[in-house]
Motif scaffolding. Structure first.
Motif: not given
Length: 221
Positions: A97-108, A123-127
């Motif tokens: 679970v990751e809030m920022e889609p930009e971060i996942i784009e970089l991770a990929n 892509i969601d807020d952890a809470f």
């Protein structure tokens, strides 16, 4: 690769961008290793991977290998997921679970996170995710930061109770925290006190990479 070789002499930045929650996210070659950093701290790989690997080692690689599913709150570049898959050879389901889609784009792009078949990224807020999910997990890894800041909800009773509810019997929580002052020391002590010693076993591993404290919670029932 020339960047990798030169990085043993000096860090080589290859990408910088702003994200919705961070002033700066950088991809850098450092000592022959590709890492993700926020403005003031390591965000993935590098020291962060060493920190969470230590927690996983404390739980036990063989024990983790026998688990069915793992929840990772706070994916960033996915270094703890790579440890699970590449080092521990975990074959079960991983939900990240990751809030920022930009971060996942970089991770990929830079860390090939999208090539891990058993990984589902949400892509969601952890809470919000913890409130909504109906699944239960053998291991919940909490690694939620905004640069050096940890959101207050992580230490609130409601969130803690919900995490405990989502944890299967004999399951574990691995919580990475940052301690920069006495107020945060007290915050962590209060967090630990929320767990009943009858139902949970708790181990804190302080001063990991100077400013981090790992909290490992085992559900006994």
């Amino acid at each position: 690769m020339i960047h990798k070789i030169l990085s043993y002499l000096i860090p080589i930045n290859i990408h910088t961008e702003k994200s919705s929650l961070n002033k700066s996210i950088e991809i850098t070659w450092t000592n022959g290793e590709l890492v993700m950093d926020s403005e003031n701290t390591n965000y993935s790989y590098g020291s962060l991977q060493r920190i969470l690997r230590l927690g996983l080692k404390y739980i036990g690689f063989d024990r983790i290998n026998s688990m069915e599913n793992v929840l990772v709150l706070g994916v960033a570049g996915g270094s703890v997921i790579k440890t699970l898959v590449d080092e521990i050879k975990f074959g079960g389901k991983i939900t990240g679970v990751e809030m920022e889609p930009e971060i996942i784009e970089l991770a990929n792009k830079y860390f090939k996170l999208d090539e891990i078949p058993q990984l589902e990224i949400i892509i969601d807020d952890a809470f919000e995710f913890v409130l909504k999910t109906k699944e239960k997990y053998n291991l919940i890894i909490i690694d939620v930061f905004q640069d050096t800041h940890m959101p207050n909800f992580l230490f609130e009773s409601f969130f803690i109770n919900r995490i405990c509810f989502l944890l299967k019997s004999k399951g574990f929580v691995l919580f990475n925290t940052m301690l920069l002052d006495e107020k945060q020391n007290l915050r962590n002590s209060k967090f630990i006190s929320e767990f009943s010693p009858v139902d949970y076993s708790i181990k804190s591993i302080p001063r990991v990479e100077k400013h981090n404290e790992l909290i490992v919670v085992e559900k006994l029932v």
